[in-house]
Design a protein around this motif. Structure first.
Motif, PDB file in Angstrom:
ATOM      1  N   TYR A   1       0.899  -1.152   0.000  1.00 14.87           N
ATOM      2  CA  TYR A   1       0.000   0.000   0.000  1.00 14.87           C
ATOM      3  C   TYR A   1       0.932   1.194   0.000  1.00 14.87           C
ATOM      4  CZ  TYR A   1      -3.522   3.345   1.849  1.00 14.87           C
ATOM      5  OH  TYR A   1      -4.359   4.400   2.043  1.00 14.87           O
ATOM      6  N   LEU A   2       0.954   1.942  -1.102  1.00 15.58           N
ATOM      7  CA  LEU A   2       1.886   3.059  -1.237  1.00 15.58           C
ATOM      8  C   LEU A   2       1.112   4.360  -1.196  1.00 15.58           C
ATOM      9  CD1 LEU A   2       4.794   3.990  -1.871  1.00 15.58           C
ATOM     10  CD2 LEU A   2       4.293   3.636  -4.294  1.00 15.58           C
ATOM     11  N   GLU A   3       1.529   5.272  -0.320  1.00 19.87           N
ATOM     12  CA  GLU A   3       0.864   6.577  -0.297  1.00 19.87           C
ATOM     13  C   GLU A   3       1.099   7.297  -1.627  1.00 19.87           C
ATOM     14  OE1 GLU A   3      -1.199   8.479   0.678  1.00 19.87           O
ATOM     15  OE2 GLU A   3      -1.827   7.689   2.583  1.00 19.87           O
ATOM     16  N   LYS A   4       0.156   8.184  -1.969  1.00 18.44           N
ATOM     17  CA  LYS A   4       0.354   9.007  -3.154  1.00 18.44           C
ATOM     18  C   LYS A   4       1.410  10.060  -2.829  1.00 18.44           C
ATOM     19  CE  LYS A   4      -0.731  12.648  -2.247  1.00 18.44           C
ATOM     20  NZ  LYS A   4      -0.335  13.591  -1.140  1.00 18.44           N
ATOM     21  N   PRO A   5       2.126  10.624  -3.770  1.00 20.28           N
ATOM     22  CA  PRO A   5       2.152  10.203  -5.169  1.00 20.28           C
ATOM     23  C   PRO A   5       2.965   8.915  -5.317  1.00 20.28           C
ATOM     24  CG  PRO A   5       3.799  11.916  -4.818  1.00 20.28           C
ATOM     25  CD  PRO A   5       3.072  11.733  -3.505  1.00 20.28           C
ATOM     26  N   LEU A   6       2.576   8.130  -6.321  1.00 18.25           N
ATOM     27  CA  LEU A   6       3.272   6.871  -6.605  1.00 18.25           C
ATOM     28  C   LEU A   6       4.785   7.079  -6.685  1.00 18.25           C
ATOM     29  CD1 LEU A   6       3.520   3.990  -7.885  1.00 18.25           C
ATOM     30  CD2 LEU A   6       2.503   4.927  -9.944  1.00 18.25           C
ATOM     31  N   ALA A   7       5.212   8.170  -7.270  1.00 20.11           N
ATOM     32  CA  ALA A   7       6.638   8.485  -7.388  1.00 20.11           C
ATOM     33  C   ALA A   7       6.736   9.973  -7.729  1.00 20.11           C
ATOM     34  CB  ALA A   7       7.270   7.646  -8.496  1.00 20.11           C
ATOM     35  N   ILE A   8       7.956  10.501  -7.773  1.00 19.39           N
ATOM     36  CA  ILE A   8       8.057  11.933  -8.102  1.00 19.39           C
ATOM     37  C   ILE A   8       8.519  12.175  -9.545  1.00 19.39           C
ATOM     38  CG2 ILE A   8       8.331  12.643  -5.696  1.00 19.39           C
ATOM     39  CD1 ILE A   8      11.299  13.209  -6.275  1.00 19.39           C
ATOM     40  N   THR A   9       8.770  11.095 -10.286  1.00 21.56           N
ATOM     41  CA  THR A   9       9.015  11.247 -11.726  1.00 21.56           C
ATOM     42  C   THR A   9       8.222  10.166 -12.464  1.00 21.56           C
ATOM     43  OG1 THR A   9      10.887   9.716 -11.799  1.00 21.56           O
ATOM     44  CG2 THR A   9      11.399  12.046 -11.336  1.00 21.56           C
TER      45      THR A   9
ATOM     46  N   ALA B   1       0.999  -7.723  -5.259  1.00 22.16           N
ATOM     47  CA  ALA B   1      -0.074  -6.716  -5.217  1.00 22.16           C
ATOM     48  C   ALA B   1       0.475  -5.322  -4.920  1.00 22.16           C
ATOM     49  CB  ALA B   1      -1.094  -7.109  -4.160  1.00 22.16           C
ATOM     50  N   LEU B   2       0.029  -4.365  -5.717  1.00 25.22           N
ATOM     51  CA  LEU B   2       0.390  -2.955  -5.516  1.00 25.22           C
ATOM     52  C   LEU B   2      -0.900  -2.148  -5.461  1.00 25.22           C
ATOM     53  CD1 LEU B   2       2.321  -0.435  -5.576  1.00 25.22           C
ATOM     54  CD2 LEU B   2       2.114  -0.535  -8.086  1.00 25.22           C
ATOM     55  N   TYR B   3      -0.978  -1.268  -4.481  1.00 32.30           N
ATOM     56  CA  TYR B   3      -2.170  -0.421  -4.304  1.00 32.30           C
ATOM     57  C   TYR B   3      -1.661   0.969  -3.966  1.00 32.30           C
ATOM     58  CZ  TYR B   3      -6.692   1.005  -2.247  1.00 32.30           C
ATOM     59  OH  TYR B   3      -7.872   1.629  -1.955  1.00 32.30           O
ATOM     60  N   VAL B   4      -2.166   1.991  -4.639  1.00 31.80           N
ATOM     61  CA  VAL B   4      -1.715   3.362  -4.349  1.00 31.80           C
ATOM     62  C   VAL B   4      -2.860   4.113  -3.671  1.00 31.80           C
ATOM     63  CG1 VAL B   4      -0.631   5.442  -5.257  1.00 31.80           C
ATOM     64  CG2 VAL B   4      -0.229   3.233  -6.381  1.00 31.80           C
ATOM     65  N   GLY B   5      -2.547   4.733  -2.538  1.00 28.63           N
ATOM     66  CA  GLY B   5      -3.578   5.285  -1.650  1.00 28.63           C
ATOM     67  C   GLY B   5      -4.215   6.580  -2.121  1.00 28.63           C
ATOM     68  N   HIS B   6      -4.845   6.545  -3.272  1.00 30.19           N
ATOM     69  CA  HIS B   6      -5.561   7.737  -3.759  1.00 30.19           C
ATOM     70  C   HIS B   6      -6.921   7.832  -3.064  1.00 30.19           C
ATOM     71  CE1 HIS B   6      -3.203   9.951  -6.688  1.00 30.19           C
ATOM     72  NE2 HIS B   6      -2.601   8.803  -6.956  1.00 30.19           N
TER      73      HIS B   6
ATOM     74  N   LEU C   1      -5.652  15.576 -10.161  1.00 25.84           N
ATOM     75  CA  LEU C   1      -5.431  15.108 -11.529  1.00 25.84           C
ATOM     76  C   LEU C   1      -6.103  13.735 -11.682  1.00 25.84           C
ATOM     77  CD1 LEU C   1      -1.718  16.280 -11.870  1.00 25.84           C
ATOM     78  CD2 LEU C   1      -3.760  17.391 -12.815  1.00 25.84           C
ATOM     79  N   ASP C   2      -6.028  12.940 -10.614  1.00 25.28           N
ATOM     80  CA  ASP C   2      -6.695  11.628 -10.626  1.00 25.28           C
ATOM     81  C   ASP C   2      -8.217  11.782 -10.710  1.00 25.28           C
ATOM     82  OD1 ASP C   2      -6.874   8.771 -10.265  1.00 25.28           O
ATOM     83  OD2 ASP C   2      -7.462   9.153  -8.195  1.00 25.28           O
ATOM     84  N   ILE C   3      -8.774  12.721  -9.952  1.00 28.46           N
ATOM     85  CA  ILE C   3     -10.236  12.910  -9.974  1.00 28.46           C
ATOM     86  C   ILE C   3     -10.672  13.496 -11.326  1.00 28.46           C
ATOM     87  CG2 ILE C   3     -12.179  14.171  -8.913  1.00 28.46           C
ATOM     88  CD1 ILE C   3     -11.004  11.817  -7.217  1.00 28.46           C
ATOM     89  N   ILE C   4      -9.873  14.395 -11.879  1.00 28.62           N
ATOM     90  CA  ILE C   4     -10.188  14.941 -13.214  1.00 28.62           C
ATOM     91  C   ILE C   4     -10.265  13.787 -14.222  1.00 28.62           C
ATOM     92  CG2 ILE C   4      -9.201  16.285 -15.133  1.00 28.62           C
ATOM     93  CD1 ILE C   4      -8.210  18.304 -12.947  1.00 28.62           C
ATOM     94  N   HIS C   5      -9.289  12.885 -14.164  1.00 32.08           N
ATOM     95  CA  HIS C   5      -9.302  11.735 -15.081  1.00 32.08           C
ATOM     96  C   HIS C   5     -10.548  10.873 -14.847  1.00 32.08           C
ATOM     97  CE1 HIS C   5      -4.619  11.916 -15.557  1.00 32.08           C
ATOM     98  NE2 HIS C   5      -5.243  12.762 -16.354  1.00 32.08           N
TER      99      HIS C   5
ATOM    100  N   ALA D   1      -4.128   4.383 -12.891  1.00 31.41           N
ATOM    101  CA  ALA D   1      -4.632   5.750 -12.700  1.00 31.41           C
ATOM    102  C   ALA D   1      -3.639   6.569 -11.875  1.00 31.41           C
ATOM    103  CB  ALA D   1      -6.004   5.714 -12.021  1.00 31.41           C
ATOM    104  N   ALA D   2      -3.026   5.928 -10.869  1.00 33.51           N
ATOM    105  CA  ALA D   2      -2.027   6.633 -10.051  1.00 33.51           C
ATOM    106  C   ALA D   2      -0.840   7.044 -10.913  1.00 33.51           C
ATOM    107  CB  ALA D   2      -1.567   5.740  -8.904  1.00 33.51           C
TER     108      ALA D   2
END
Ligand code: NAD
Length: 381
Positions: free
Chosen positions: A87-95, A112-117, A179-183, A343-344
């Motif tokens: 479980y990775l906090e957002k942002p997934l990465a900085i680049t 399993a990978l999950y990004v906390g959006h 940006l995620d919600i806009i998408h 999406a992340a």
């Protein structure tokens, strides 16, 4: 838990989720962080300095990564390659490159990978999405988001968040949610982006202080106003405090996002325009409303319909609980998740390339899609 700072409070949702999971270990490179781990999580958990020590201990099946942004990609790749669900906090990465490296590690290992959006699980995002999905405003053509980051000075300019080498830009750290919600609302992903902005206020404040060992709650105060009276900013302040992004999505939707870190009020305002109407939110927590206009007239604040925004009136603990529950249920039962690593990645791609555009004469930049192998993997999992 990897990283025991301000955000590590989400650990309490592990027990609240009702899922078969238990917190057994925590890692933080600082003595203060390790003390917090023992104080908050209890003396019976294993406390280490690094995520690598947790991997080597063999004691964990999954990790919740709440360390700072610049550490996300390496920590996630190490855990995924060791077969530990993340479980990775957002942002997934900085680049964008690092975001793709994390997705590739997940795809290659099948871990399993999950990004906390978590913002996707917020009442306001759900209410706006429901209006769009019911077809109330027709086919979506434009999404505009204005982000009044009233707490910006305290949240982002007094520690590592103010430093480009730590966050890249606040279009990742802060805007990745929107940006995620806009998408999500547009039903597509950005494929061309332009950025504009600058460091327009906080760079003028000369009073700087290294706050190592402190956390944001130690210095946060609504009395820190007006913004130019702020003191004790991070020694390095080189991220933008005012920025704008324009986007064209793969389905033709046009979107924009504006972010200011020194408004008096703190909330986000979305407008979604479709072929048969438009929506707008007033307030973005419980107590707010989403209004919908669906017939022609002049200025009219009331709209044709309004929907209450459910949830807590301050913060996002309700969305955090839903997010943690979704991750743990996915591990326990294989249930599909609403949040998606793709999406992340697209939020990071948009924010990172908008930042590049912003710092390079506002040239338009094409956003590359993820690799076919990554898309194939995540459409199966
Ligand atoms: N989804 C949300 O709503 C939300 C809200 C707040 C923060 N966050 C995210 O949570 C993350 C942490 O933010 P925060 O405000 O808690 O920061 P913080 O500075 O309060 O805490 C970070 C902690 O991580 C530790 N740390 C530093 N390097 C580490 C490493 N290599 N390994 C393990 N631990 C390390 C630090 O010592 C500190 O204790 C950020 O990525 C932020 O974007 C998400």
């Amino acid at each position: 838990m990897v990283g025991v700072g301000q955000r590590a409070v989400i650990a309490r949702h592990i027990a609240e989720s009702g899922q078969p999971a238990r917190l057994v270990a925590a890692a933080d490179p600082t003595e203060r962080g390790r003390e917090r781990a023992r104080a908050v999580f209890g003396d019976d958990i294993r406390v280490a300095q690094t995520h690598t020590q947790l991997i080597e201990s063999g004691a964990i099946d999954a990790a919740i990564v709440t360390s700072p942004d610049w550490t996300h990609a390496q920590i996630a790749v190490d855990l995924l390659r060791a077969g530990i669900a993340v479980y990775l906090e957002k942002p997934l990465a900085i680049t964008l490159e690092d975001a793709d490296a994390v997705l590739e590690a997940a795809a290659q290992t099948g871990t399993a990978l999950y990004v906390g959006h978590n913002f996707r699980h917020s009442g306001v995002a759900r209410a706006m999405r429901a209006v769009v999905e019911r077809g109330e405003i027709g086919e979506v053509k434009a999404v505009w988001c204005r982000h009044f980051v009233g707490n910006g000075g305290d949240y982002y300019f007094k520690d590592w968040h103010a430093d480009r080498s730590r966050v890249n830009s606040l279009l990742l750290q802060k805007a990745s949610h929107d940006l995620d919600i806009i998408h999500m609302l547009a039903g597509g992903y950005t494929r061309r982006v332009v950025g504009m902005g600058g460091l327009t206020l906080y760079g003028d404040i000369a009073d700087r202080r290294d706050r190592s060992g402190e956390l944001m709650e130690d210095w946060f105060s609504y009395d820190n106003w007006p913004p130019l009276s702020q003191s004790g900013l991070n020694p390095v302040v080189d991220v933008e405090d005012l920025s704008m992004v324009m986007m064209t999505l793969d389905n033709g939707v046009q979107a924009s996002y504006e972010q200011c870190h020194y408004t008096p009020d703190y909330w986000r305002n979305y407008t979604v325009i479709g072929t048969e109407g438009r929506l707008e939110n007033f307030g973005d927590t419980g107590g707010g409303v989403v209004k919908v206009w669906t017939h022609r007239r002049g200025w009219d604040l009331a709209g044709d319909r309004e929907y209450p925004i459910s949830g807590v009136e301050d913060g996002h603990a309700d969305a955090d609980l839903l997010t943690m529950t979704e991750f743990l249920a996915h591990l326990a039962t294989g249930a599909p998740t609403e949040l998606s690593p793709i999406a992340a990645r697209e939020a990071v791609a948009t924010g990172a390339l908008a930042t590049r555009s912003l710092r390079d004469g506002s040239v338009p930049i094409d956003v590359p899609p993820p690799s076919d192998a990554v898309v194939r993997h995540f459409s199966r999992s």
